[in-house]
Design an enzyme around this catalytic site. Structure first.
Site, PDB file in Angstrom:
ATOM      1  N   HIS A   1      23.960  -2.403   1.385  1.00  0.00           N
ATOM      2  CA  HIS A   1      24.022  -3.206   2.614  1.00  0.00           C
ATOM      3  C   HIS A   1      22.712  -3.973   2.810  1.00  0.00           C
ATOM      4  O   HIS A   1      22.718  -5.158   3.166  1.00  0.00           O
ATOM      5  CB  HIS A   1      24.231  -2.313   3.842  1.00  0.00           C
ATOM      6  CG  HIS A   1      25.562  -1.657   3.921  1.00  0.00           C
ATOM      7  ND1 HIS A   1      25.701  -0.312   4.127  1.00  0.00           N
ATOM      8  CD2 HIS A   1      26.818  -2.157   3.834  1.00  0.00           C
ATOM      9  CE1 HIS A   1      26.983  -0.006   4.172  1.00  0.00           C
ATOM     10  NE2 HIS A   1      27.686  -1.113   3.986  1.00  0.00           N
TER      11      HIS A   1
ATOM     12  N   ARG B   1      31.487  -5.282  -4.536  1.00  0.00           N
ATOM     13  CA  ARG B   1      30.966  -4.366  -5.545  1.00  0.00           C
ATOM     14  C   ARG B   1      31.822  -4.386  -6.803  1.00  0.00           C
ATOM     15  O   ARG B   1      31.307  -4.287  -7.897  1.00  0.00           O
ATOM     16  CB  ARG B   1      30.936  -2.934  -5.000  1.00  0.00           C
ATOM     17  CG  ARG B   1      29.982  -2.727  -3.848  1.00  0.00           C
ATOM     18  CD  ARG B   1      30.137  -1.340  -3.310  1.00  0.00           C
ATOM     19  NE  ARG B   1      31.545  -1.134  -2.946  1.00  0.00           N
ATOM     20  CZ  ARG B   1      31.974  -0.429  -1.928  1.00  0.00           C
ATOM     21  NH1 ARG B   1      31.133   0.190  -1.158  1.00  0.00           N
ATOM     22  NH2 ARG B   1      33.255  -0.318  -1.658  1.00  0.00           N
TER      23      ARG B   1
ATOM     24  N   SER C   1      29.234   3.743   1.380  1.00  0.00           N
ATOM     25  CA  SER C   1      28.906   4.667   2.465  1.00  0.00           C
ATOM     26  C   SER C   1      29.748   5.938   2.396  1.00  0.00           C
ATOM     27  O   SER C   1      29.246   7.044   2.608  1.00  0.00           O
ATOM     28  CB  SER C   1      29.106   3.989   3.824  1.00  0.00           C
ATOM     29  OG  SER C   1      28.185   2.944   3.993  1.00  0.00           O
TER      30      SER C   1
END
Length: 174
Positions: free
Chosen positions: A23, A98, A136
């Site tokens: 992030h 990603r 996350s």
């Protein structure tokens, strides 16, 4: 920028539960593309958040201060992204990618968002190669099972996640 030019505002939305080095990479790079980058911390109960929206906003704000990015700020929201972006005066949505799976999901979301407001463009930034595997959800899972999350988050976030895990209890301690 002269007085007649419009300020280019971008929104980088996410749950940031917790904010990762991936992030941070997208924030750093996204901030270079706009005059102001708004990091929109949203609620998303379906993601089973570890931290409250307020805690996540504080976490992202602290990371932003540590990164010394002057043209970014944190705003919480609980609404349709495009309504939030319009309210902020944004012309750009910044999204990080990603992997191929991210692209498929983000491509569909960008198409839907364009249907809702075709004046706001979505810009995709590829995650740095060394940061691509970081998610996350996986960071939380590693922490809950007693693993070291140091390679994936800042030291401050690592400490916050580990403290939270201590309160909810680790798994795998057997």
């Amino acid at each position: 920028m002269s007085g007649t030019e419009a300020k280019r505002i971008g929104v980088y939305p996410g749950t940031f539960d917790p904010i990762t080095l991936g992030h941070r990479d997208i924030i750093r790079r996204g901030a270079k593309l706009v005059d102001e980058l708004i990091i929109g911390v949203t609620t998303n109960p379906s993601k089973n958040p570890m931290f409250t929206p307020e805690e996540r906003m504080e976490m992202v704000t602290a990371e932003l201060a540590e990164m010394e990015i002057a043209n970014a700020r944190v705003v919480g929201f609980d609404a349709l992204l495009m309504k939030f972006a319009r309210k902020q005066g944004a012309s750009v949505i910044v999204r990080g990618l990603r992997a191929v799976a991210d692209f498929e999901y983000e491509y569909q979301m960008a198409g839907m968002n364009q249907q809702l407001d075709d004046e706001i463009e979505t810009v995709f930034l590829m995650a740095d190669v060394c940061l691509q595997p970081i998610a996350s959800k996986l960071v939380k899972e590693i922490a809950i099972y007693g693993g070291d999350i140091t390679p994936f988050v800042s030291p401050a976030v690592r400490d916050q996640v580990n403290a939270r895990v201590e309160t909810i209890g680790k798994r795998g301690d057997y």
